[in-house]
Motif scaffolding. Structure first.
Motif, PDB file in Angstrom:
ATOM      1  N   HIS A  77       0.852  -1.190   0.000  1.00 42.57           N
ATOM      2  CA  HIS A  77       0.000   0.000   0.000  1.00 42.57           C
ATOM      3  C   HIS A  77       0.889   1.242   0.000  1.00 42.57           C
ATOM      4  N   THR A  78       0.525   2.201  -0.833  1.00 38.37           N
ATOM      5  CA  THR A  78       1.193   3.501  -0.855  1.00 38.37           C
ATOM      6  C   THR A  78       0.125   4.569  -0.674  1.00 38.37           C
ATOM      7  N   GLN A  79       0.340   5.423   0.313  1.00 35.85           N
ATOM      8  CA  GLN A  79      -0.594   6.525   0.564  1.00 35.85           C
ATOM      9  C   GLN A  79       0.194   7.825   0.551  1.00 35.85           C
ATOM     10  N   PHE A  80      -0.173   8.727  -0.332  1.00 34.08           N
ATOM     11  CA  PHE A  80       0.508  10.016  -0.412  1.00 34.08           C
ATOM     12  C   PHE A  80      -0.056  10.928   0.665  1.00 34.08           C
ATOM     13  N   ASP A  84       4.831  15.077  -2.170  1.00 35.42           N
ATOM     14  CA  ASP A  84       6.242  14.706  -2.033  1.00 35.42           C
ATOM     15  C   ASP A  84       6.532  13.850  -0.795  1.00 35.42           C
ATOM     16  N   VAL A  85       5.484  13.345  -0.148  1.00 37.60           N
ATOM     17  CA  VAL A  85       5.634  12.499   1.040  1.00 37.60           C
ATOM     18  C   VAL A  85       4.676  11.324   0.919  1.00 37.60           C
ATOM     19  N   ALA A  86       5.224  10.108   1.072  1.00 36.30           N
ATOM     20  CA  ALA A  86       4.384   8.915   0.955  1.00 36.30           C
ATOM     21  C   ALA A  86       4.630   7.975   2.130  1.00 36.30           C
ATOM     22  N   ALA A  87       3.539   7.398   2.624  1.00 36.24           N
ATOM     23  CA  ALA A  87       3.618   6.326   3.615  1.00 36.24           C
ATOM     24  C   ALA A  87       3.488   5.029   2.824  1.00 36.24           C
ATOM     25  N   VAL A  88       4.479   4.153   2.988  1.00 37.47           N
ATOM     26  CA  VAL A  88       4.553   2.950   2.170  1.00 37.47           C
ATOM     27  C   VAL A  88       4.568   1.730   3.083  1.00 37.47           C
ATOM     28  N   LYS A  89       3.537   0.915   2.981  1.00 38.25           N
ATOM     29  CA  LYS A  89       3.453  -0.312   3.768  1.00 38.25           C
ATOM     30  C   LYS A  89       4.052  -1.439   2.938  1.00 38.25           C
TER      31      LYS A  89
END
Length: 130
Positions: A77-80, A84-89
């Protein structure tokens, strides 16, 4: 290809490089993925603040990591949080003759001015099966 799709592909490439450098025990290749102000918490709770602390730990541990089998990393999962900032599971699986073990890293990544994505704040959590 739209910007978000291109960014997702670039993020997936960073995670693929994490996998490749971990398998190769390539400390310098792994460290090249980090922002200078990064922080990292290992699966066992060791907190490393700043690139120098991450580098010292990585150079001491990664080249000498033992174990049989191999590790795989998959972006699930990728949540922007901003463009320019992403939380990547990530799903991390260590495959060995004794059986698979799993980790559940969360990488907060930032896009740099040149368009590259770097690991900025990361928490690697061991998945325990009871």
């Amino acid at each position: 290809m739209n910007t978000e799709t291109a960014d997702i592909k670039a993020i997936e490439q960073v995670v693929a490089t994490v996998e490749r450098t971990q398998r190769a025990k390539d400390a310098e290749g792994f460290l090249a993925l980090f922002h200078p102000d990064a922080l990292w918490t290992t699966a066992h709770g060791k907190v490393l603040i700043g690139f120098e602390a991450i580098a010292e730990f990585t150079r001491a541990v990664l080249p000498h990591a033992s174990g049989n089998g191999e590790v795989t990393y998959e972006v699930v999962h990728t949540q922007f949080l901003r463009p320019d900032v992403a939380a990547v599971k990530v799903r991390q699986v260590h495959h060995s003759a004794e059986g698979d073990t799993e980790g559940a890293p969360l990488y907060v990544m930032t896009r740099q001015e040149d368009g590259t994505w770097l690991l900025h704040a990361c928490q690697n959590t061991e998945v325990r099966v009871d």
